[in-house]
Design a protein around this motif. Structure first.
Motif, PDB file in Angstrom:
ATOM      1  N   LEU A   4      42.304  27.063   7.474  1.00 30.83           N
ATOM      2  CA  LEU A   4      41.727  26.855   8.794  1.00 30.83           C
ATOM      3  C   LEU A   4      42.848  26.780   9.827  1.00 30.83           C
ATOM      4  O   LEU A   4      44.009  26.533   9.479  1.00 30.83           O
ATOM      5  CB  LEU A   4      40.920  25.556   8.847  1.00 30.83           C
ATOM      6  N   ILE A   5      42.477  26.956  11.085  1.00 27.94           N
ATOM      7  CA  ILE A   5      43.399  26.719  12.187  1.00 27.94           C
ATOM      8  C   ILE A   5      43.189  25.296  12.680  1.00 27.94           C
ATOM      9  O   ILE A   5      42.052  24.806  12.713  1.00 27.94           O
ATOM     10  CB  ILE A   5      43.161  27.705  13.339  1.00 27.94           C
ATOM     11  N   GLY A   6      44.258  24.632  13.033  1.00 28.73           N
ATOM     12  CA  GLY A   6      44.158  23.261  13.507  1.00 28.73           C
ATOM     13  C   GLY A   6      45.106  22.990  14.651  1.00 28.73           C
ATOM     14  O   GLY A   6      45.872  23.855  15.081  1.00 28.73           O
ATOM     15  N   LYS A   7      45.049  21.759  15.140  1.00 27.51           N
ATOM     16  CA  LYS A   7      45.918  21.305  16.218  1.00 27.51           C
ATOM     17  C   LYS A   7      46.509  19.959  15.805  1.00 27.51           C
ATOM     18  O   LYS A   7      45.786  19.046  15.396  1.00 27.51           O
ATOM     19  CB  LYS A   7      45.145  21.178  17.524  1.00 27.51           C
ATOM     20  N   THR A  28      50.183  12.708   9.020  1.00 26.52           N
ATOM     21  CA  THR A  28      49.971  13.483  10.238  1.00 26.52           C
ATOM     22  C   THR A  28      48.481  13.715  10.422  1.00 26.52           C
ATOM     23  O   THR A  28      47.788  14.111   9.481  1.00 26.52           O
ATOM     24  CB  THR A  28      50.700  14.827  10.177  1.00 26.52           C
ATOM     25  N   LEU A  29      47.993  13.473  11.631  1.00 31.36           N
ATOM     26  CA  LEU A  29      46.587  13.681  11.959  1.00 31.36           C
ATOM     27  C   LEU A  29      46.421  15.068  12.574  1.00 31.36           C
ATOM     28  O   LEU A  29      47.106  15.411  13.540  1.00 31.36           O
ATOM     29  CB  LEU A  29      46.111  12.609  12.930  1.00 31.36           C
ATOM     30  N   ILE A  30      45.519  15.865  11.993  1.00 28.32           N
ATOM     31  CA  ILE A  30      45.308  17.248  12.436  1.00 28.32           C
ATOM     32  C   ILE A  30      43.822  17.452  12.721  1.00 28.32           C
ATOM     33  O   ILE A  30      42.966  17.089  11.913  1.00 28.32           O
ATOM     34  CB  ILE A  30      45.770  18.254  11.363  1.00 28.32           C
ATOM     35  N   GLN A  31      43.544  18.041  13.879  1.00 25.60           N
ATOM     36  CA  GLN A  31      42.184  18.479  14.180  1.00 25.60           C
ATOM     37  C   GLN A  31      42.005  19.870  13.594  1.00 25.60           C
ATOM     38  O   GLN A  31      42.543  20.851  14.109  1.00 25.60           O
ATOM     39  CB  GLN A  31      41.927  18.493  15.681  1.00 25.60           C
ATOM     40  N   ALA A  32      41.253  19.964  12.508  1.00 22.11           N
ATOM     41  CA  ALA A  32      41.085  21.223  11.784  1.00 22.11           C
ATOM     42  C   ALA A  32      39.706  21.801  12.071  1.00 22.11           C
ATOM     43  O   ALA A  32      38.707  21.352  11.520  1.00 22.11           O
ATOM     44  CB  ALA A  32      41.272  21.005  10.289  1.00 22.11           C
ATOM     45  N   ILE A 190      41.628  15.741   9.737  1.00 19.06           N
ATOM     46  CA  ILE A 190      42.159  15.491   8.407  1.00 19.06           C
ATOM     47  C   ILE A 190      43.480  14.753   8.546  1.00 19.06           C
ATOM     48  O   ILE A 190      44.206  14.930   9.519  1.00 19.06           O
ATOM     49  CB  ILE A 190      42.338  16.788   7.577  1.00 19.06           C
ATOM     50  N   LEU A 191      43.768  13.944   7.550  1.00 22.62           N
ATOM     51  CA  LEU A 191      44.994  13.159   7.508  1.00 22.62           C
ATOM     52  C   LEU A 191      45.796  13.638   6.314  1.00 22.62           C
ATOM     53  O   LEU A 191      45.325  13.540   5.177  1.00 22.62           O
ATOM     54  CB  LEU A 191      44.659  11.672   7.382  1.00 22.62           C
ATOM     55  N   VAL A 192      46.969  14.218   6.549  1.00 23.20           N
ATOM     56  CA  VAL A 192      47.807  14.726   5.467  1.00 23.20           C
ATOM     57  C   VAL A 192      49.063  13.877   5.354  1.00 23.20           C
ATOM     58  O   VAL A 192      49.601  13.403   6.356  1.00 23.20           O
ATOM     59  CB  VAL A 192      48.187  16.212   5.673  1.00 23.20           C
ATOM     60  N   SER A 193      49.511  13.681   4.130  1.00 20.33           N
ATOM     61  CA  SER A 193      50.709  12.882   3.908  1.00 20.33           C
ATOM     62  C   SER A 193      51.943  13.692   4.295  1.00 20.33           C
ATOM     63  O   SER A 193      52.055  14.877   3.972  1.00 20.33           O
ATOM     64  CB  SER A 193      50.806  12.458   2.443  1.00 20.33           C
ATOM     65  N   GLY A 194      52.872  13.049   4.981  1.00 22.16           N
ATOM     66  CA  GLY A 194      54.105  13.729   5.354  1.00 22.16           C
ATOM     67  C   GLY A 194      54.059  14.260   6.775  1.00 22.16           C
ATOM     68  O   GLY A 194      53.083  14.097   7.504  1.00 22.16           O
ATOM     69  N   SER A 195      55.144  14.921   7.151  1.00 21.20           N
ATOM     70  CA  SER A 195      55.289  15.435   8.510  1.00 21.20           C
ATOM     71  C   SER A 195      54.929  16.916   8.566  1.00 21.20           C
ATOM     72  O   SER A 195      55.003  17.629   7.569  1.00 21.20           O
ATOM     73  CB  SER A 195      56.726  15.234   9.008  1.00 21.20           C
ATOM     74  N   VAL A 196      54.560  17.340   9.764  1.00 18.26           N
ATOM     75  CA  VAL A 196      54.130  18.713  10.015  1.00 18.26           C
ATOM     76  C   VAL A 196      54.969  19.260  11.168  1.00 18.26           C
ATOM     77  O   VAL A 196      55.206  18.549  12.147  1.00 18.26           O
ATOM     78  CB  VAL A 196      52.620  18.741  10.358  1.00 18.26           C
ATOM     79  N   PRO A 197      55.448  20.505  11.072  1.00 20.36           N
ATOM     80  CA  PRO A 197      56.285  21.053  12.150  1.00 20.36           C
ATOM     81  C   PRO A 197      55.522  21.216  13.452  1.00 20.36           C
ATOM     82  O   PRO A 197      54.318  21.448  13.458  1.00 20.36           O
ATOM     83  CB  PRO A 197      56.726  22.413  11.595  1.00 20.36           C
ATOM     84  N   GLY A 198      56.259  21.070  14.567  1.00 19.88           N
ATOM     85  CA  GLY A 198      55.664  21.312  15.864  1.00 19.88           C
ATOM     86  C   GLY A 198      55.502  20.050  16.688  1.00 19.88           C
ATOM     87  O   GLY A 198      55.571  18.927  16.179  1.00 19.88           O
ATOM     88  N   ALA A 199      55.268  20.253  17.980  1.00 23.30           N
ATOM     89  CA  ALA A 199      55.032  19.148  18.890  1.00 23.30           C
ATOM     90  C   ALA A 199      53.561  18.757  18.870  1.00 23.30           C
ATOM     91  O   ALA A 199      52.724  19.431  18.251  1.00 23.30           O
ATOM     92  CB  ALA A 199      55.467  19.538  20.303  1.00 23.30           C
ATOM     93  N   LYS A 200      53.236  17.661  19.544  1.00 23.56           N
ATOM     94  CA  LYS A 200      51.838  17.267  19.658  1.00 23.56           C
ATOM     95  C   LYS A 200      51.050  18.340  20.400  1.00 23.56           C
ATOM     96  O   LYS A 200      51.550  18.979  21.322  1.00 23.56           O
ATOM     97  CB  LYS A 200      51.725  15.934  20.399  1.00 23.56           C
ATOM     98  N   ASN A 201      49.813  18.537  19.967  1.00 25.74           N
ATOM     99  CA  ASN A 201      48.880  19.513  20.537  1.00 25.74           C
ATOM    100  C   ASN A 201      49.302  20.958  20.272  1.00 25.74           C
ATOM    101  O   ASN A 201      48.790  21.880  20.900  1.00 25.74           O
ATOM    102  CB  ASN A 201      48.696  19.306  22.044  1.00 25.74           C
TER     103      ASN A 201
END
Length: 208
Positions: A4-7, A28-32, A190-201
């Motif tokens: 999926l695409i998320g933010k 990391t919290l992602i809007q998927a 969704i809440l994923v363990s660890g960090s995700v690349p990129g800035a907020k939004n």
């Protein structure tokens, strides 16, 4: 569906009880999604099979006319982000796909994003060099310099790929094997363990 695409919304932490010890897990919290199927590609028409999905509404006045027609075929509003995914079940043009249709808690996913741009940086920040050394023996301004980069009269050039100063960040990065800790289907989060690349939004691609 394979993703999926998320933010990226931001980072937080949760506590997980393992035995008698409560362990803090950075997440990391992602809007998927929800994502909309904007095109179904087939071997007959396109040479391969895939589906194109769109995410995040965009104003119609800021969308080129050809793209407006593309989205009208799917009977949906213009989208900011389009990505192709493989699929293993029947999907229809214009179908809405939510996070609950693709992922489950405990799944391991790969997240693709664009890392934060840090501009032109030196070798200490870019590659982790330690610098030339202390400010002794006349070296009063060499602490963060790269040191020697060339050789003698042979080869009389600098080899390609040498670690030097340059533009840092702003690259496509994939982080693999992040575990989905929690899913909030009502909010498409969704809440994923660890960090995700990129800035907020910033947009990210979540792959199974």
């Amino acid at each position: 569906m394979s993703g999926l695409i998320g933010k990226k919304i931001g980072m937080t932490s949760i506590y997980s009880a393992e035995g008698t010890v409560a362990k803090q897990i950075p997440c990391t919290l992602i809007q998927a999604g929800p994502c909309v199927v904007t095109q179904v590609k087939t071997t007959k028409n396109d040479g391969y099979e895939a589906i194109q999905v769109g995410f995040d509404d965009k104003k119609e006045k800021n969308t080129p006319k050809p793209l407006q027609g593309h989205f009208n075929k799917a009977n949906t509003t213009p989208k900011r982000k389009l990505v192709e995914f493989q699929f293993n079940k029947d999907v229809e043009l214009g179908q809405e796909i939510t996070v609950g249709d693709v992922f489950e808690e405990g799944d391991f996913v790969d997240v693709v994003g664009t890392s934060k741009g840090k501009g032109f940086q030196g070798v200490v920040k870019r590659h982790g060099f330690h610098g030339v050394g202390g400010a002794t023996h006349g070296q009063h301004n060499r602490q963060r310099h790269p040191g020697s980069i060339g050789a003698a009269s042979y080869p009389a050039r600098v080899f390609k790929g040498l670690k030097m100063a340059g533009r840092t960040g702003n690259k496509r990065v994939k982080i693999q094997n992040l575990r989905i800790v929690k899913i909030y289907p009502e909010q498409n989060l969704i809440l994923v363990s660890g960090s995700v690349p990129g800035a907020k939004n910033s947009y990210v691609i979540i792959e199974k």
